[in-house]
Scaffold this motif. Structure first.
Motif, mmCIF file in Angstrom:
data_model
loop_
_atom_site.group_PDB
_atom_site.id
_atom_site.type_symbol
_atom_site.label_atom_id
_atom_site.label_comp_id
_atom_site.label_asym_id
_atom_site.label_seq_id
_atom_site.Cartn_x
_atom_site.Cartn_y
_atom_site.Cartn_z
ATOM 1 N N ILE A 62 -19.830 4.579 3.418
ATOM 2 C CA ILE A 62 -18.612 4.855 2.307
ATOM 3 C C ILE A 62 -18.974 6.551 1.968
ATOM 4 O O ILE A 62 -17.751 6.995 1.937
ATOM 5 C CB ILE A 62 -19.267 4.280 1.002
ATOM 6 C CG1 ILE A 62 -19.248 2.802 1.106
ATOM 7 C CG2 ILE A 62 -18.505 4.636 -0.056
ATOM 8 C CD1 ILE A 62 -19.641 1.836 -0.008
ATOM 9 N N THR B 128 1.318 7.020 3.418
ATOM 10 C CA THR B 128 1.243 8.154 3.341
ATOM 11 C C THR B 128 2.452 8.897 4.293
ATOM 12 O O THR B 128 2.814 8.539 5.318
ATOM 13 C CB THR B 128 0.057 8.780 4.300
ATOM 14 O OG1 THR B 128 -0.495 7.614 5.008
ATOM 15 C CG2 THR B 128 -1.153 9.089 3.087
ATOM 16 N N MET C 40 -2.450 9.633 -5.288
ATOM 17 C CA MET C 40 -1.933 9.809 -3.889
ATOM 18 C C MET C 40 -0.745 10.785 -4.001
ATOM 19 O O MET C 40 -0.627 11.829 -3.090
ATOM 20 C CB MET C 40 -1.078 8.613 -3.393
ATOM 21 C CG MET C 40 -2.380 7.644 -2.970
ATOM 22 S SD MET C 40 -3.632 8.182 -2.169
ATOM 23 C CE MET C 40 -2.657 7.749 -0.024
ATOM 24 N N ILE D 138 -7.978 11.627 10.949
ATOM 25 C CA ILE D 138 -8.554 10.397 10.271
ATOM 26 C C ILE D 138 -8.236 9.172 11.031
ATOM 27 O O ILE D 138 -7.226 8.880 11.483
ATOM 28 C CB ILE D 138 -7.606 10.207 8.758
ATOM 29 C CG1 ILE D 138 -8.172 11.572 7.884
ATOM 30 C CG2 ILE D 138 -8.168 8.917 8.141
ATOM 31 C CD1 ILE D 138 -7.027 11.158 6.990
ATOM 32 N N ALA E 187 -13.694 7.213 -0.880
ATOM 33 C CA ALA E 187 -15.005 7.795 -1.598
ATOM 34 C C ALA E 187 -14.795 9.481 -1.788
ATOM 35 O O ALA E 187 -14.681 9.817 -0.621
ATOM 36 C CB ALA E 187 -16.214 7.537 -1.391
ATOM 37 N N ARG F 144 -0.865 14.762 -2.394
ATOM 38 C CA ARG F 144 -0.043 14.770 -1.306
ATOM 39 C C ARG F 144 0.628 16.116 -1.665
ATOM 40 O O ARG F 144 0.906 16.999 -0.656
ATOM 41 C CB ARG F 144 1.152 14.002 -1.089
ATOM 42 C CG ARG F 144 1.656 13.907 0.346
ATOM 43 C CD ARG F 144 2.642 12.571 0.540
ATOM 44 N NE ARG F 144 1.984 11.255 -0.014
ATOM 45 C CZ ARG F 144 2.362 10.325 -0.594
ATOM 46 N NH1 ARG F 144 3.818 10.198 -0.685
ATOM 47 N NH2 ARG F 144 1.856 9.316 -0.946
ATOM 48 N N MET G 248 0.784 -0.955 -0.106
ATOM 49 C CA MET G 248 0.118 -0.027 0.054
ATOM 50 C C MET G 248 0.902 1.323 0.060
ATOM 51 O O MET G 248 2.168 1.228 0.345
ATOM 52 C CB MET G 248 -0.990 -0.172 1.376
ATOM 53 C CG MET G 248 -2.310 -0.576 1.030
ATOM 54 S SD MET G 248 -3.282 0.090 -0.556
ATOM 55 C CE MET G 248 -3.452 1.672 0.098
ATOM 56 N N ASN H 280 -4.010 14.522 2.739
ATOM 57 C CA ASN H 280 -3.607 13.093 3.321
ATOM 58 C C ASN H 280 -4.800 12.360 2.988
ATOM 59 O O ASN H 280 -5.780 12.499 3.981
ATOM 60 C CB ASN H 280 -3.019 12.997 4.263
ATOM 61 C CG ASN H 280 -1.650 13.760 4.345
ATOM 62 O OD1 ASN H 280 -0.760 13.659 3.868
ATOM 63 N ND2 ASN H 280 -1.461 14.824 5.446
ATOM 64 N N LEU H 281 -4.773 11.504 1.872
ATOM 65 C CA LEU H 281 -5.987 10.584 1.673
ATOM 66 C C LEU H 281 -5.820 9.161 2.576
ATOM 67 O O LEU H 281 -4.608 8.915 2.988
ATOM 68 C CB LEU H 281 -6.094 10.222 0.304
ATOM 69 C CG LEU H 281 -6.546 11.170 -1.007
ATOM 70 C CD1 LEU H 281 -6.493 10.700 -1.922
ATOM 71 C CD2 LEU H 281 -7.661 11.820 -0.722
ATOM 72 N N ARG H 282 -6.813 8.856 3.084
ATOM 73 C CA ARG H 282 -6.685 7.586 3.816
ATOM 74 C C ARG H 282 -6.347 6.423 2.902
ATOM 75 O O ARG H 282 -5.514 5.564 3.252
ATOM 76 C CB ARG H 282 -8.211 7.255 4.221
ATOM 77 C CG ARG H 282 -8.268 6.069 5.358
ATOM 78 C CD ARG H 282 -9.666 5.881 5.909
ATOM 79 N NE ARG H 282 -10.256 6.765 6.567
ATOM 80 C CZ ARG H 282 -11.382 7.157 6.161
ATOM 81 N NH1 ARG H 282 -12.146 6.592 5.142
ATOM 82 N NH2 ARG H 282 -12.215 7.833 7.091
ATOM 83 N N GLY H 283 -6.619 6.611 1.832
ATOM 84 C CA GLY H 283 -6.138 5.777 0.330
ATOM 85 C C GLY H 283 -7.039 6.234 -0.633
ATOM 86 O O GLY H 283 -8.149 6.825 -0.831
ATOM 87 N N PRO H 284 -6.207 5.745 -1.825
ATOM 88 C CA PRO H 284 -6.861 6.357 -3.234
ATOM 89 C C PRO H 284 -8.171 5.771 -3.370
ATOM 90 O O PRO H 284 -8.984 6.205 -4.328
ATOM 91 C CB PRO H 284 -6.096 5.612 -4.209
ATOM 92 C CG PRO H 284 -5.576 4.467 -3.570
ATOM 93 C CD PRO H 284 -5.423 4.746 -2.062
ATOM 94 N N ASP H 285 -8.931 4.771 -2.593
ATOM 95 C CA ASP H 285 -10.124 4.154 -2.881
ATOM 96 C C ASP H 285 -11.089 4.944 -1.917
ATOM 97 O O ASP H 285 -12.318 4.511 -1.870
ATOM 98 C CB ASP H 285 -10.280 2.585 -2.537
ATOM 99 C CG ASP H 285 -9.561 2.264 -1.345
ATOM 100 O OD1 ASP H 285 -9.165 3.100 -0.486
ATOM 101 O OD2 ASP H 285 -9.461 1.039 -0.984
#
Lengths: 370, 264
Positions: free
Chosen positions: A366, A4, B132, A11, B148, B136, A1, B141-146
């Motif tokens: 979601i 970050t 990502m 978060i 929503a 940045r 993954m 800062n995203l939790r993840g690219p998926d």
């Protein structure tokens, strides 16, 4: 993954379990397990899970799956097609009219039927896209128009509403077995020989397995589910389907050809309905004016149980396939369990409601709505 | 970097007129936008801002007037043409699809593909990686690219849309009231994003009716009123009060301000 670089203290970490749960298919997976457990407990000695029983509910589920795949992709693209059921009746009647009444070769009959039905699908889509009317209304009109023709045409030319003789007309044709044939006979013969599946004990078919192959209907269902799933999740076009249904205006602003996507999905839905109809007339050997009644709603229910949103932009083909499986297993399972078959509708209503509530909850997680 | 005055304008709109039937929406508007500047287009509701940017982005064809892009006359037949030429528009509400992931949104309409067994498939790994990285760079800062888009704040969504336009090679970035629905903190983030974009030598056209937001990042200011330009001013040559008055058409605003005790 991806790692970050900085973390944001606002978060919260999401547990992998919760993450795995947040997916459109959750309702379908839970429902499928529940349904199988239920019938294994209450109907295991009824022959439901013997080879013939399995074939029985597999066939019914496969029928639902074929139309559910089309309805699913169309719903994700933001539209409905209420004319699916009438299209099934209409397509079957076209096969009978061309192949039996006019005596065309079966391959030409089938190809012509597909061309006509997909053109009607395109017309549906074109009207929806050009007028901006809700597809609910446009396809409701076609529900009646197509059903009307399905009754009118055979009555006018043959003075009856059922046209038979399709099996004879399809005899020896090269294309017809793609819809009416079976595959895997040697495998099933072998399974019968080693005793995995039952064999006939007497009569002209003694020694042959009771299930002698996989009907093409099931092959079509599996192929369409795989095709739909890959198209939706793994291609550019799939992203356009999501985008068109999620917000057509935003999609257009980003250069997505929304109208083309929607029309193509109407065509695909018509294609699925025609596959259903062709397999059905090949199996029954006849076309009836009342075929496919209410199928549009059953397709939509399977899709919604599978986690798709009625408002578009979200859903899963695998979920829709599971919805269709639940549908088929319950419908036939109640029969095997000896339950009054009218209770199927009660069950259907309850499971639909439960699925919609669960899906709304998942969607809130979601999108972070509260 | 600051050789702006000697640069050719990337886009020059001359005497643009746009009539809708008997309504004259634009009655001869001219502006020039240079690379690396933030050009604020101010105007009250109904001043013609939307019509003007739609003309610039290829949605409308001007009734009269000329658009020069990179020194050459341009005739955009569709928004797609304008997009291909490097004019990107970020709309206030219609930028992102909440139910789709950030990376699916980021590449919407421009999906990267890779060949697998002869089929062109959406290259999710590449899309996720780029998303990502770009996020940045913009400080999100995203939790993840998926994740929503629906889980992002309004300011973050605007930033994703801006980052997307920049990534796909925008030379002119039109921002249609990006801050009008945002809170103080989010507005500051979007304004900071505009500053980052400008430093990459991209021309930013910032549409707003909020003078303070305009003054915070603008290099030049053009005021639209009733389908006409009231001139372009350099930063430092004009006060927020003057801008406010021009937008409102002068006098009425003064009267109003008096009665409200100077709070507007």
């Amino acid at each position: 993954m991806v790692d970050t670089a900085q973390t944001d203290e606002r978060i919260k970490e999401i547990s992998p379990l919760r993450k795995a749960l947040i997916r459109p298919e959750l309702g379908g997976i839970v429902g499928t397990i529940a349904v199988f457990v239920l019938f294994l407990l209450f109907a295991s000695d009824s022959g439901m899970f013997a080879s013939q029983g399995v074939l029985n509910w597999s066939l019914v589920s496969a029928q639902f799956m074929i139309i559910a795949v089309g309805a699913c992709l169309l719903m994700i693209a933001g539209e409905f097609d209420l004319s699916v059921g009438s299209m099934i009746g209409f397509a079957g009647m076209m096969v009978a009219v061309f192949g039996v009444v006019l005596g065309w070769p079966m391959w030409l009959t089938i190809l012509t039927t597909f061309a006509i039905c997909m053109a009607i699908g395109a017309l549906n889509g074109w009207i929806v896209v050009k007028t901006g009317l809700p597809s609910f209304i446009v396809t409701l009109a076609f529900l009646f128009i197509l059903r009307g023709f399905t009754i009118f045409i055979p009555q006018t030319i043959e003075r009856k509403t059922i046209i038979g003789g399709i099996r004879d007309a399809a005899e020896g044709d090269w294309l017809a077995p793609i819809f009416g044939g079976k595959i895997g006979q040697p495998l099933f013969q072998w399974l019968g020989d080693i005793g995995v599946i039952d064999v006939f004990e007497r009569g002209s078919r003694a020694g042959q397995p009771v299930v002698d192959g996989v009907p093409m209907l099931i092959v079509w269902a599996i192929a369409l589910v795989i095709f739909g799933h890959i198209l939706l999740t793994k291609t550019r076009f799939g992203n356009w389907i999501f985008a068109s249904g999620g917000d057509a205006e935003a999609a257009r602003n980003s250069g997505v050809p929304v109208n083309r996507v929607k029309i193509l999905m109407f065509v695909f839905t018509a294609f699925c309905a025609t596959v259903f109809a062709t397999c059905q007339v090949m199996e029954f050997g006849s076309a009836g004016a009342d075929r496919g009644l209410l199928k549009e709603f059953e397709a939509i229910i399977a899709v919604v149980i599978g986690g798709a949103l009625l408002t578009g932009g979200y859903g899963s083909v695998l979920g829709a396939a599971l919805g269709a499986l639940i549908f088929g297993v319950v419908q036939q399972g109640l029969f095997f369990a000896g339950v009054e078959s009218s209770l199927f509708r009660v069950f259907l209503g309850i499971i639909l409601l439960a699925a919609v509530i669960l899906n709304t909850y998942i969607r809130r997680i979601i999108t972070g709505e509260r | 970097m600051n050789t702006r005055s000697t640069h050719e304008p990337i886009i020059r709109m001359q005497n643009i007129e746009k009539h809708f039937g008997s309504v004259i929406a634009l009655a001869g508007v001219s502006i020039e936008v240079y690379p690396g500047e933030c050009h604020c287009l101010l105007g009250d509701n109904g001043a013609g801002k939307s019509t003007f940017i739609k003309t610039m982005s290829g949605v409308h064809k001007p009734t009269n007037g000329e658009i020069l892009f990179g020194g050459r006359p341009m005739n955009f037949e569709s928004p797609r043409d304008a997009m291909d030429a490097g004019i990107a528009t970020v709309h206030q509400h219609l930028a992102m699809i909440p139910l789709m992931s950030v990376s699916r949104n980021f590449f919407m309409g421009n999906e990267p593909v890779k060949k697998v067994l002869g089929f062109n498939l959406f290259d999710h790994d590449y899309a996720n990686k780029i998303t990502m990285e770009e996020m940045r760079k913009m400080g999100i800062n995203l939790r993840g690219p998926d994740q929503a888009v629906g889980t992002l704040s309004g300011g973050e969504r605007q930033t994703v849309a801006i980052a997307r336009a920049v990534h796909f090679g925008a030379k002119v970035l039109i921002l249609d009231e990006p801050t009008s629905a945002l809170g103080v903190r989010q507005t500051a983030n979007v304004l900071a994003t505009i500053d980052k974009v400008r430093k990459q030598d991209i021309a930013v056209v910032f549409i707003t009716h909020n003078v303070r937001h305009a003054m915070a990042v603008g290099d030049r200011f053009t005021v639209l009123n009733r389908g006409q330009t009231l001139g372009t001013a350099q930063r430092g040559q004009i006060t927020p009060e003057e801008l406010q008055d021009m937008m409102a058409g002068g006098q009425e605003m003064v009267a109003l301000e008096g009665s409200l005790g100077g709070t507007v």
